[in-house]
Design a protein around this motif. Structure first.
Motif, PDB file in Angstrom:
ATOM      1  N   LEU A  14      -4.181  -7.663  -7.332  1.00 32.61           N
ATOM      2  CA  LEU A  14      -4.581  -6.332  -7.794  1.00 32.61           C
ATOM      3  C   LEU A  14      -4.063  -6.057  -9.204  1.00 32.61           C
ATOM      4  CD1 LEU A  14      -3.889  -4.191  -4.576  1.00 32.61           C
ATOM      5  CD2 LEU A  14      -6.092  -5.018  -5.403  1.00 32.61           C
ATOM      6  N   LEU A  15      -2.890  -6.562  -9.515  1.00 35.02           N
ATOM      7  CA  LEU A  15      -2.301  -6.325 -10.834  1.00 35.02           C
ATOM      8  C   LEU A  15      -3.088  -6.984 -11.957  1.00 35.02           C
ATOM      9  CD1 LEU A  15       1.483  -6.697  -9.941  1.00 35.02           C
ATOM     10  CD2 LEU A  15       0.376  -4.631 -10.809  1.00 35.02           C
ATOM     11  N   GLN A  16      -3.971  -7.917 -11.614  1.00 40.47           N
ATOM     12  CA  GLN A  16      -4.800  -8.563 -12.628  1.00 40.47           C
ATOM     13  C   GLN A  16      -5.910  -7.648 -13.124  1.00 40.47           C
ATOM     14  OE1 GLN A  16      -6.219 -12.310 -11.081  1.00 40.47           O
ATOM     15  NE2 GLN A  16      -4.161 -13.000 -10.505  1.00 40.47           N
ATOM     16  N   THR A  17      -6.193  -6.565 -12.391  1.00 42.15           N
ATOM     17  CA  THR A  17      -7.226  -5.605 -12.787  1.00 42.15           C
ATOM     18  C   THR A  17      -6.572  -4.443 -13.524  1.00 42.15           C
ATOM     19  OG1 THR A  17      -8.597  -6.160 -10.872  1.00 42.15           O
ATOM     20  CG2 THR A  17      -9.064  -4.074 -12.001  1.00 42.15           C
ATOM     21  N   ALA A  40     -11.824  -2.242  -3.244  1.00 40.46           N
ATOM     22  CA  ALA A  40     -11.753  -1.211  -2.207  1.00 40.46           C
ATOM     23  C   ALA A  40     -12.020  -1.813  -0.823  1.00 40.46           C
ATOM     24  CB  ALA A  40     -12.747  -0.095  -2.506  1.00 40.46           C
ATOM     25  N   LEU A  41     -13.002  -2.714  -0.721  1.00 42.05           N
ATOM     26  CA  LEU A  41     -13.325  -3.344   0.557  1.00 42.05           C
ATOM     27  C   LEU A  41     -12.177  -4.231   1.039  1.00 42.05           C
ATOM     28  CD1 LEU A  41     -17.090  -4.360   0.104  1.00 42.05           C
ATOM     29  CD2 LEU A  41     -16.143  -2.461   1.441  1.00 42.05           C
ATOM     30  N   VAL A  42     -11.563  -4.977   0.115  1.00 38.53           N
ATOM     31  CA  VAL A  42     -10.449  -5.848   0.490  1.00 38.53           C
ATOM     32  C   VAL A  42      -9.270  -5.021   0.990  1.00 38.53           C
ATOM     33  CG1 VAL A  42      -8.732  -7.472  -0.381  1.00 38.53           C
ATOM     34  CG2 VAL A  42     -11.129  -7.730  -1.040  1.00 38.53           C
ATOM     35  N   ILE A  43      -8.924  -3.963   0.263  1.00 37.11           N
ATOM     36  CA  ILE A  43      -7.804  -3.107   0.670  1.00 37.11           C
ATOM     37  C   ILE A  43      -8.076  -2.481   2.031  1.00 37.11           C
ATOM     38  CG2 ILE A  43      -6.611  -0.935   0.157  1.00 37.11           C
ATOM     39  CD1 ILE A  43      -6.752  -1.665  -2.787  1.00 37.11           C
ATOM     40  N   LEU A  44      -9.312  -2.034   2.247  1.00 34.44           N
ATOM     41  CA  LEU A  44      -9.671  -1.432   3.532  1.00 34.44           C
ATOM     42  C   LEU A  44      -9.534  -2.441   4.662  1.00 34.44           C
ATOM     43  CD1 LEU A  44     -10.835   0.900   5.198  1.00 34.44           C
ATOM     44  CD2 LEU A  44     -13.127   0.085   4.590  1.00 34.44           C
ATOM     45  N   ALA A  45     -10.087  -3.647   4.476  1.00 36.53           N
ATOM     46  CA  ALA A  45     -10.038  -4.668   5.525  1.00 36.53           C
ATOM     47  C   ALA A  45      -8.604  -5.083   5.829  1.00 36.53           C
ATOM     48  CB  ALA A  45     -10.872  -5.878   5.103  1.00 36.53           C
ATOM     49  N   VAL A  46      -7.805  -5.302   4.790  1.00 37.91           N
ATOM     50  CA  VAL A  46      -6.415  -5.711   4.986  1.00 37.91           C
ATOM     51  C   VAL A  46      -5.627  -4.615   5.694  1.00 37.91           C
ATOM     52  CG1 VAL A  46      -4.255  -6.236   3.782  1.00 37.91           C
ATOM     53  CG2 VAL A  46      -6.376  -7.337   3.061  1.00 37.91           C
ATOM     54  N   MET A  74      -7.553   4.258  -2.557  1.00 39.29           N
ATOM     55  CA  MET A  74      -6.669   4.434  -1.411  1.00 39.29           C
ATOM     56  C   MET A  74      -7.044   5.670  -0.593  1.00 39.29           C
ATOM     57  SD  MET A  74      -4.819   1.788  -1.615  1.00 39.29           S
ATOM     58  CE  MET A  74      -3.540   2.092  -0.390  1.00 39.29           C
ATOM     59  N   VAL A  75      -7.591   6.687  -1.245  1.00 44.90           N
ATOM     60  CA  VAL A  75      -8.075   7.852  -0.508  1.00 44.90           C
ATOM     61  C   VAL A  75      -9.259   7.454   0.376  1.00 44.90           C
ATOM     62  CG1 VAL A  75      -9.252  10.073  -0.735  1.00 44.90           C
ATOM     63  CG2 VAL A  75      -7.228   9.602  -2.106  1.00 44.90           C
ATOM     64  N   VAL A  76     -10.136   6.611  -0.154  1.00 46.27           N
ATOM     65  CA  VAL A  76     -11.251   6.106   0.654  1.00 46.27           C
ATOM     66  C   VAL A  76     -10.712   5.374   1.883  1.00 46.27           C
ATOM     67  CG1 VAL A  76     -13.167   4.467   0.712  1.00 46.27           C
ATOM     68  CG2 VAL A  76     -12.859   5.939  -1.270  1.00 46.27           C
ATOM     69  N   MET A  77      -9.705   4.524   1.672  1.00 46.54           N
ATOM     70  CA  MET A  77      -9.092   3.818   2.796  1.00 46.54           C
ATOM     71  C   MET A  77      -8.515   4.798   3.809  1.00 46.54           C
ATOM     72  SD  MET A  77      -5.888   2.784   4.104  1.00 46.54           S
ATOM     73  CE  MET A  77      -4.674   2.533   2.815  1.00 46.54           C
TER      74      MET A  77
END
Length: 443
Positions: free
Chosen positions: A145-148, A343-349, A407-410
């Motif tokens: 994530l820090l790469q973005t 967003a999809l990766v954070i949600l799935a994890v 993160m709010v979406v998650m």
């Protein structure tokens, strides 16, 4: 000292605001906001119940986001800015803190410590697993994530970002969880108590980690020491002396034939002091409120007290918090395929790390398969506490608005899915077999 606040030129109906907004004019704006907030929460909450089977509280959380720049501000920016000027947000902030603190006090009143003692092993295992595995996952994905650019503060160290993400993924929306459990008739059940116990430990741990991040990011080591040490001392003191100090209130109720005004005043003073203690320590007012409620005399006293406080707290105050958070959420910032994928990766994890870990821990400590699945579903609800920790991260400059919105979406998705998933894996079967009464409200 002037009693006015500098604001841009505005025209609020017949209210002409020149270069300054006086306390009276702030009052006018606040009551307009309150009316809009209550209408929005009632309407969206009803729609959520009617068409999605969601508890009222989930609809209120979505309503808060809708009132912010993500929808209301997008469709009618001038009107949204008129109703919710930035200068009025400190008032909403204070109301929001009162709301979540008082609500958690009510949750504490219904907290069955006997169930906690009988299931302490399961609660501890579920909580530790629900913290440890999400942190492992956060440590693995955060360097990516820090790469973005534009997600974290430029000066944030990798380990600081990892700790913050771990806290965000590991946290359970304790007040949200409590309200879902209450609306499903689980407040006094072993499963409900197990979930609340594990959620309380999860959130306390997440706040301690957040304190460490804040300390390393400019708050100084005393921030972490005060937060962790203060919470420990407070919990020990309340555990040893809380019941003895509050026991006379139940006797006053027996003598007066009900909770008198002076008894209610004593309770609210105690609540304010406990919330103050946890807030100034750096944890959060909600834990002060909850601990006080948990040590209050149980039985008729706590039930009567809850009946007096809950309607105003849930209907009038709690929507202020959701709106305050929604005003800082800009979902339109997630506007590239890269951010959408993140967003999809954070949600799935987040879903997998929390749900699977809590399920496995519950099974390993002797819970049956359906109960373990129910625990995993409930512990994945992050809404309220997630919004609190995200707001702190945004205010302190740890994260940027884009990551805040992701993160709010998650938080919204995991909270939306908690109730229906719980019904699927546990609720329906429990009602069919008599573990839960058929009259339980199916939200």
């Amino acid at each position: 000292m002037t009693d006015t606040l500098s604001v841009p030129l505005r025209d609020f109906g017949n209210l002409e605001i020149d270069a300054f907004m006086t306390p009276q004019e702030l009052s006018i704006v606040f009551f307009a906001q309150l009316a809009v907030i209550l209408v929005a929460c009632r309407v969206v909450g009803w729609l959520g119940k009617r068409f999605l089977g969601q508890p009222q509280v989930v609809g209120e959380m979505i309503a808060g986001v809708c009132l912010g720049p993500s929808l209301f501000g997008l469709l009618a920016p001038e009107l949204q800015s008129l109703i919710f000027p930035k200068e009025s947000q400190p008032i909403l902030f204070v109301g929001a803190q009162l709301a979540v603190g008082l609500y958690m006090f009510i949750v504490g009143l219904t907290f069955d410590t006997s169930h906690f003692v009988s299931r302490a092993k399961s609660a501890a295992a579920v909580s530790i697993s629900g913290i440890a595995f999400p942190f492992v996952c956060a440590f693995l994905i955060t360097p990516w994530l820090l790469q973005t650019p534009g997600l974290f503060h430029d000066k944030l160290a990798t380990w600081e970002a990892q700790l913050f993400m771990g806290a965000c993924i590991a946290i359970t929306a304790f007040p949200m969880l409590a309200r879902i459990i209450h609306e499903k008739g689980l407040s006094k059940s072993p499963l409900g108590t197990l979930a609340l116990s594990a959620g309380a430990i999860d959130d306390a741990g997440a706040w301690c980690v957040l304190a460490i991040v804040l300390a390393s990011f400019g708050g100084g080591p005393m921030v972490a020491i005060a937060a962790i040490g203060g919470a420990f001392i407070f919990a020990i003191f309340m555990g040893l002396f809380g019941r003895k100090l509050t026991a006379p209130l139940a006797k006053m109720m027996e003598r007066d034939g009900g909770i008198s005004e002076i008894s209610l005043a004593y309770v609210l003073i105690a609540f304010a002091l406990c919330a103050f203690a946890m807030d100034i320590a750096g944890i959060h007012a909600v834990f002060g409120g909850f601990v006080l409620g948990a040590v209050m005399p149980k039985g008729k006293f706590s039930e009567t007290l809850r009946e007096k406080l809950e309607p105003v707290t849930a209907v009038l105050l709690l929507p202020l918090f959701f709106t305050y958070s929604g005003l800082h959420t800009q979902l339109t910032l997630v506007n590239t395929w890269n951010l959408f994928f993140i967003a999809l990766v954070i949600l799935a994890v987040s879903i997998a790390a929390k749900g699977l870990a809590c399920y496995a821990a519950a099974r390993l400590t002797g819970e049956d398969n359906r109960t373990a699945m129910g625990i995993g579903a409930l512990m994945n609800a992050r809404g309220l506490m997630e919004l609190i920790i995200l707001n702190i991260g945004l205010q302190r400059g740890i994260i940027e608005p884009a990551l805040f919105s992701i993160m709010v979406v998650m938080a919204i998705v995991t909270t939306l899915m908690a109730g229906p998933l719980f019904e699927l894996v546990y609720g329906r079967h429990a009602r069919a077999t008599g573990l839960l009464p058929e009259t339980t409200k199916q939200t």
